[in-house]
Every structure is written in structure tokens, then in C-alpha cells.
Design a protein around this motif. Structure first.
Motif, short mmCIF file in Angstrom:
data_model
loop_
_atom_site.label_atom_id
_atom_site.label_comp_id
_atom_site.label_asym_id
_atom_site.label_seq_id
_atom_site.Cartn_x
_atom_site.Cartn_y
_atom_site.Cartn_z
N ALA A 151 0.85 -1.18 0.00
CA ALA A 151 0.00 0.00 0.00
C ALA A 151 0.89 1.24 0.00
O ALA A 151 1.97 1.23 0.58
N PRO A 152 0.43 2.33 -0.65
CA PRO A 152 1.21 3.56 -0.65
C PRO A 152 1.33 4.14 0.75
O PRO A 152 0.51 3.85 1.63
N LEU A 153 2.34 4.96 0.98
CA LEU A 153 2.44 5.68 2.23
C LEU A 153 1.22 6.59 2.39
O LEU A 153 0.62 7.03 1.41
N ALA A 154 0.84 6.85 3.63
CA ALA A 154 -0.34 7.67 3.91
C ALA A 154 -0.13 9.11 3.44
O ALA A 154 0.99 9.57 3.24
N PHE A 155 -1.25 9.80 3.28
CA PHE A 155 -1.27 11.21 2.87
C PHE A 155 -0.43 11.38 1.59
O PHE A 155 -0.54 10.56 0.68
N ASP A 156 0.36 12.44 1.54
CA ASP A 156 1.28 12.67 0.42
C ASP A 156 2.71 12.40 0.85
O ASP A 156 3.65 13.02 0.36
N HIS A 157 2.88 11.45 1.77
CA HIS A 157 4.19 11.23 2.36
C HIS A 157 5.21 10.64 1.41
O HIS A 157 6.42 10.82 1.61
N ALA A 158 4.76 9.95 0.35
CA ALA A 158 5.71 9.47 -0.65
C ALA A 158 6.38 10.65 -1.35
O ALA A 158 7.59 10.64 -1.60
N LYS A 159 5.61 11.67 -1.65
CA LYS A 159 6.15 12.89 -2.27
C LYS A 159 7.11 13.60 -1.33
O LYS A 159 8.20 14.03 -1.72
N ILE A 160 6.72 13.73 -0.06
CA ILE A 160 7.57 14.40 0.92
C ILE A 160 8.87 13.63 1.10
O ILE A 160 9.96 14.22 1.14
N LEU A 161 8.78 12.31 1.19
CA LEU A 161 9.99 11.49 1.35
C LEU A 161 10.90 11.64 0.14
O LEU A 161 12.12 11.80 0.29
N ALA A 162 10.33 11.58 -1.05
CA ALA A 162 11.15 11.72 -2.26
C ALA A 162 11.85 13.07 -2.30
O ALA A 162 13.02 13.16 -2.67
N ASP A 163 11.16 14.12 -1.88
CA ASP A 163 11.77 15.45 -1.84
C ASP A 163 12.90 15.51 -0.82
O ASP A 163 13.95 16.13 -1.05
N GLY A 164 12.70 14.87 0.33
CA GLY A 164 13.74 14.86 1.35
C GLY A 164 14.96 14.09 0.92
O GLY A 164 16.10 14.52 1.16
N VAL A 165 14.76 12.95 0.28
CA VAL A 165 15.89 12.15 -0.20
C VAL A 165 16.65 12.91 -1.27
O VAL A 165 17.89 12.94 -1.28
N GLU A 166 15.93 13.56 -2.18
CA GLU A 166 16.60 14.33 -3.22
C GLU A 166 17.37 15.51 -2.63
O GLU A 166 18.46 15.84 -3.09
N ARG A 167 16.82 16.15 -1.59
CA ARG A 167 17.55 17.23 -0.91
C ARG A 167 18.88 16.71 -0.38
O ARG A 167 19.93 17.34 -0.56
N ALA A 168 18.84 15.56 0.30
CA ALA A 168 20.07 15.00 0.85
C ALA A 168 21.04 14.62 -0.26
O ALA A 168 22.25 14.90 -0.16
N ARG A 169 20.55 13.99 -1.32
CA ARG A 169 21.43 13.56 -2.40
C ARG A 169 22.09 14.72 -3.12
O ARG A 169 23.26 14.64 -3.49
N SER A 170 21.36 15.79 -3.32
CA SER A 170 21.93 16.93 -4.04
C SER A 170 22.82 17.77 -3.15
O SER A 170 23.86 18.29 -3.59
N LYS A 171 22.48 17.88 -1.88
CA LYS A 171 23.22 18.77 -0.99
C LYS A 171 24.59 18.23 -0.61
O LYS A 171 25.51 19.01 -0.36
N ILE A 172 24.74 16.89 -0.58
CA ILE A 172 26.06 16.36 -0.22
C ILE A 172 27.07 16.55 -1.35
O ILE A 172 28.26 16.32 -1.15
N GLU A 173 26.61 16.97 -2.53
CA GLU A 173 27.55 17.23 -3.61
C GLU A 173 28.49 18.39 -3.27
O GLU A 173 29.65 18.38 -3.67
N TYR A 174 27.97 19.37 -2.55
CA TYR A 174 28.75 20.60 -2.34
C TYR A 174 28.89 21.02 -0.89
O TYR A 174 29.64 21.95 -0.58
N SER A 175 28.17 20.36 0.03
CA SER A 175 28.19 20.79 1.42
C SER A 175 28.72 19.68 2.32
O SER A 175 29.02 18.58 1.87
N SER A 176 28.79 19.99 3.60
CA SER A 176 29.26 19.01 4.59
C SER A 176 28.12 18.19 5.16
O SER A 176 28.28 17.54 6.19
#
Length: 254
Positions: A151-176
Motif C-alpha cells: 500500500a502507498p504511504l499515507a497522505f502525500d508522504h511518498a512525495k515528501i519522502l522523495a523530496d527529502g531524499v533528493e535534498r540529501a542527495r543533491s546537498k552532499i555534492e557541495y556541502s558538509s
């Protein structure tokens, strides 16, 4: 100031949702809880809750983090502490239909911490677990641990999770930011495995070592060594004052 009537505007609630990421067994994992109440009772979701009337958004996120994980939010300007987690605001989600109860706006936060123990469910959640991000965001669009019905994650949490993972993946390219997944003292090899887990790739050890040690102040030697990785003693580092990796370490295309 002219008279103001707040009743002329429709009321709505505000929540905070947490994308809590850690690296367990060399895999990027997120904290999910099984909802114990309606709506979406029995479905897996991100941890979070309603913001209290007298509560700041950051304070609400920090409170939920403590309640769900036992972690305190780490002040970036203060020395690292053993039970501290990096916490930053991610994005705001306000689709009128995202919550069937009423109009609810969620201010999502991203939390990162080193390898965390098994979580304990709290609040209205009757169970909690770490789940590989790869499973939660799989092409099937649902999560089904231990043979459960998918079953999908509740609410729009799949979208929120995907955005959070992408934030982490992109930010470690240039930050600590990647060092937030590491203990206060870590080896270059341990840091490399964080990048590999977050990006889902295998990196060349020599090139990685050259890049992360090439920016002055990005990593600072502690003067100690460790054999916890096995083999010869490896040099220990801590996060330095340089918060930008220059040149950035671009994510390999997969």
C-alpha cells in the motif's frame, strides 16, 4: 490598525512531518510509523504531528524528533553531541485534499543522524521501523514489509519522502551535510560509504579521498586512528569549519 475579523478566513491546521534519514547496514533508510488512528489507519507514514497553538515550527519539529526517535536537534553552530541530529526545514505542502479530515498544511523537515537503533513507536503510531528508501520509493509505488499487502504511504508522504531524499542527495555534492550521517570522529572510508549509500553508487576510494581532503578545513584530523573497519589503522577526522566542498563532488549518473 483597522478592526480585523479572523472569522472571515477559513480555519486550517498546521502539522510538521519528518523525513528522518540514517544509514543502516550500508543502506539509506527512513523512519516510518504505522498509523494507529484514522485516517489511513494501519498504513505506513512519516512521523509527525500537529503544531501546538503556542509553538514555533522549528520547536514542533524538534519536539516530534525527540518523541519519535529520542534525538535532540543539533545546533549547527555548536559542537557535535552524541545524541544530536541535523534538522532543517524541507518544504511546505498544502494541497487542499492532502488530508481527508480538514484543510491541513504540512511543513516538512529533514533530519539526518548516524546509524540509529531500532525505533520505538509513540503517539498514535502502533509500530515504527527503519525501511530502506529504495523499498519505500520503489517503482510499485507502495511499501509491503514482511509479506504485508502493498500500500502507498499515507497522505502525500511518498512525495515528501522523495523530496527529502533528493535534498540529501543533491546537498552532499557541495556541502558538509554527509558528515551528519557520521559519528563525531570518522574515517574517510566511513564518509565514502555514506555517499555510496545516499547516492546508491560505488565510488573510487582514491578519488574520493583526494576530493574530500582537498578543500582546506572541510575535514580536520583528530590525531587519532581506528581499526574498526578492519585492516590497518585508519586516520580519524572530524567536520571542519569549511561547509562548502570546492570543487563539488558531482553525483555519478546511474
Amino acid at each position: 490598525m483597522p478592526p480585523y475579523d479572523p472569522s472571515t478566513f477559513p480555519p486550517f491546521a498546521v502539522t510538521v512531518d519528518l523525513v528522518v534519514l540514517t544509514v543502516r547496514r550500508h543502506a539509506l533508510c527512513a523512519l516510518v510509523v504505522r498509523r494507529g488512528e484514522t485516517p489511513f489507519q494501519g498504513r505506513w507514514a512519516l512521523p509527525g504531528g500537529f503544531v501546538k497553538a503556542d509553538e514555533d515550527l522549528g520547536a514542533a519539529a524538534a519536539r516530534e524528533l525527540v518523541e519519535e526517535t529520542g534525538l535532540c536537534a543539533q545546533d549547527p553552530s555548536a559542537p557535535a553531541v552524541g545524541n544530536g541530529a541535523h534538522l532543517e526545514q524541507l518544504a511546505t505542502y498544502g494541497d487542499p485534499a492532502r488530508d481527508p479530515r480538514m484543510r491541513v498544511v504540512s511543513v516538512a523537515h529533514l533530519a539526518l543522524a548516524p546509524d540509529l537503533p531500532a525505533p520505538r513507536a509513540g503517539g498514535d503510531a502502533n509500530s515504527a521501523r527503519w525501511a530502506p528508501v529504495e523499498d519505500l520509493l520503489g517503482p510499485e509505488g507502495g511499501y509491503a514489509p514482511d509479506g504485508e499487502h502493498q500500500a502507498p504511504l499515507a497522505f502525500d508522504h511518498a512525495k515528501i519522502l522523495a523530496d527529502g531524499v533528493e535534498r540529501a542527495r543533491s546537498k552532499i555534492e557541495y556541502s558538509s551535510l554527509a558528515t551528519a550521517f557520521c559519528p563525531p570522529a570518522f574515517t574517510v572510508g566511513e564518509l565514502r560509504r555514506v555517499y555510496e549509500a545516499v547516492w546508491g553508487v560505488v565510488l573510487d576510494p582514491r578519488n574520493f579521498h583526494r576530493k574530500v581532503t582537498g578543500t582546506p578545513g572541510f575535514l580536520v584530523p583528530t590525531g587519532g586512528t581506528t581499526t574498526r573497519q578492519g585492516g590497518r589503522p585508519a586516520q580519524l577526522f572530524r567536520t571542519g569549519t569549511a561547509t562548502v566542498l570546492n570543487p563539488p563532488m558531482l553525483r555519478p549518473e546511474v
